[in-house]
Design a protein around this motif. Structure first.
Motif, PDB file in Angstrom:
ATOM      1  N   HIS A  45       0.820  -1.219   0.000  1.00 19.34           N
ATOM      2  CA  HIS A  45       0.000   0.000   0.000  1.00 19.34           C
ATOM      3  C   HIS A  45       0.851   1.265   0.000  1.00 19.34           C
ATOM      4  N   ARG A  69      -4.614   1.998  -0.704  1.00 23.40           N
ATOM      5  CA  ARG A  69      -4.722   0.897  -1.663  1.00 23.40           C
ATOM      6  C   ARG A  69      -4.264   1.369  -3.041  1.00 23.40           C
ATOM      7  N   LEU A 286      -9.730  -8.499  -7.373  1.00 22.01           N
ATOM      8  CA  LEU A 286      -8.931  -7.833  -6.346  1.00 22.01           C
ATOM      9  C   LEU A 286      -7.463  -7.684  -6.739  1.00 22.01           C
ATOM     10  N   GLN A 290      -5.486  -5.418  -4.222  1.00 22.67           N
ATOM     11  CA  GLN A 290      -4.952  -6.285  -3.177  1.00 22.67           C
ATOM     12  C   GLN A 290      -3.837  -7.215  -3.651  1.00 22.67           C
ATOM     13  N   ASP A 312     -16.503  -1.603   0.051  1.00 25.29           N
ATOM     14  CA  ASP A 312     -15.885  -2.916  -0.061  1.00 25.29           C
ATOM     15  C   ASP A 312     -16.097  -3.629   1.268  1.00 25.29           C
ATOM     16  N   ALA A 315     -11.569  -6.256   4.138  1.00 17.75           N
ATOM     17  CA  ALA A 315     -10.301  -5.558   4.334  1.00 17.75           C
ATOM     18  C   ALA A 315      -9.208  -6.594   4.560  1.00 17.75           C
ATOM     19  N   ASN A 316      -8.018  -6.302   4.040  1.00 15.41           N
ATOM     20  CA  ASN A 316      -6.897  -7.236   4.096  1.00 15.41           C
ATOM     21  C   ASN A 316      -5.986  -6.897   5.270  1.00 15.41           C
ATOM     22  N   THR A 319      -2.006  -6.481   5.244  1.00 13.19           N
ATOM     23  CA  THR A 319      -1.316  -5.311   4.693  1.00 13.19           C
ATOM     24  C   THR A 319      -1.605  -4.033   5.488  1.00 13.19           C
ATOM     25  N   ASP A 321      -4.605  -2.994   5.981  1.00 12.93           N
ATOM     26  CA  ASP A 321      -5.876  -2.533   5.428  1.00 12.93           C
ATOM     27  C   ASP A 321      -6.966  -2.694   6.491  1.00 12.93           C
TER      28      ASP A 321
END
Length: 369
Positions: A45, A69, A286, A290, A312, A315-316, A319, A321
């Motif tokens: 990111h 992102r 993604l 992502q 969205d 969330a990741n 990372t 996120d």
């Protein structure tokens, strides 16, 4: 949206690298660097530090860890240390220089009064956070462009496979069709169960489930292929019975009056639909945001110059996120259009949900004779 201007500050932008950042940030003297800056790999990111140069022209008076992102139109402040107002003003100025739509600020250490003083508005707290992604309890946003974007509730999907159901539920809550208190895990799993092609929700099945759940909401499916979709990763035997279910969904769509438009829904049409206060559930990959090519449903519900605002439901956490990234997320039109081509053959799918019809009105919203 805020048009507040900042007093110019002298700032620099340097990459955030965990191995070297402690030495850089030691220039802030007694200001402690939050441990969370180093607990995840934020490299996907574009992490960087926006630092405000002190009066001596050499030391730092403030610094902020900033991420975003890829292929989006915002910056996110993870934390600001030192002279917080100066650090935030420097980030906003950097975002303006990049012609971005927005700056967000995670509420780990941000005080509400500091956020308000810097022109930020508090985001509504999330109803849930996506599985494994424990973000801050609070978040803030400052828009840097003209326009009005109303805030839907944020609901993070509680499984890895219910993104389609969640985007549909959030759209209906935003439209006022679904009471806020009804947006919960039971509703998420119930709608998914009716729409799923095991485990994913393909466009036609999702559209049919939406129409069954809310008969007064006009629904149109947009799918530019007539073959079964989202099955290529499965063995042939697994594909076969899911294809049968997709053909059944098409028959159900015809029977209950859900149109299936065989054309790709372009960005101009998405903008037009949002302008009519409709909602667009968009299937995208993604890969751009992502880094892995997995199909995923998002909700398109707002527009600003140059970007579409999405929700969205995922969330990741790996990372850094969080829901603050995923909520009210502006994505440039060209980026979103690229993301909506689903590999391996680039098909595109979407579902539009019109404004609920009152009894006695036609699909165009006019009174019937």
């Amino acid at each position: 949206m805020s048009s507040q201007q900042e007093t110019p500050v002298k700032s620099i932008v340097v990459p955030f690298e965990p191995g070297t950042s402690p030495a850089l940030l030691s220039r802030l003297g007694h200001h402690e660097v939050p441990e969370r800056w180093h607990t995840v790999d934020r490299s996907a990111h574009a992490p960087h530090i926006v630092a405000v140069v002190g009066d001596d022209g050499e030391g730092w008076a403030a610094a902020a860890l900033v991420t975003a992102r890829p292929h989006t139109a915002y910056l996110k402040i993870v934390d600001a240390v030192g002279d917080v107002q100066a650090a935030v003003a420097a980030v906003v100025a950097d975002a303006r220089g990049r012609e971005l739509a927005q700056v967000k600020w995670e509420g780990w250490t941000a005080r509400p009064e500091d956020a308000a003083a810097a022109g930020f508005t508090a985001l509504d707290a999330p109803l849930t956070q996506s599985e494994g992604a424990a973000g801050p309890a609070a978040g803030y946003v400052r828009w840097l462009c003209d326009g009005v974007v109303t805030e839907p509730p944020y609901y993070g999907q509680t499984t890895h496979f219910t993104c389609g159901a969640v985007t549909a539920l959030v759209a209906q809550a935003h439209a006022g069709t679904l009471p806020g208190e009804a947006l919960d895990r039971r509703a998420e799993l119930t709608l998914w169960r009716d729409a799923t092609n095991f485990l994913a929700c393909e466009p036609v099945g999702l559209g049919v489930a939406l129409r069954r759940a809310w008969p007064s909401s006009p629904v149109t499916v947009h799918l530019d292929t007539d073959r079964p979709v989202l099955l290529d990763h499965l063995p042939e035997k697994e594909q076969e019975w899911r294809a049968v279910l997709q053909r059944t969904s098409r028959a159900d769509a015809e029977r209950i009056g859900v149109p299936v438009d065989p054309r790709h829904l372009p960005m101009a049409a998405i903008r037009d639909a949002i302008g009519r206060r409709e909602h667009v559930l968009l299937l995208l990959s993604l890969a751009g945001m992502q880094g892995f090519d997995v199909p995923h449903w998002v909700l398109c519900h707002g527009v600003v110059p140059g970007a579409v605002v999405i929700e969205d439901p995922w969330a990741n956490a790996a990372t850094g996120d969080t829901w603050v990234d995923a909520h009210l997320l502006p994505v440039p039109d060209s980026s979103l259009d690229t993301m909506s081509a689903i590999s391996p053959d680039g098909f595109r799918g979407a579902v539009t949900i019109g404004r609920p019809q009152r009894p006695g009105t036609s699909s165009s919203g006019t009174a019937e004779e």
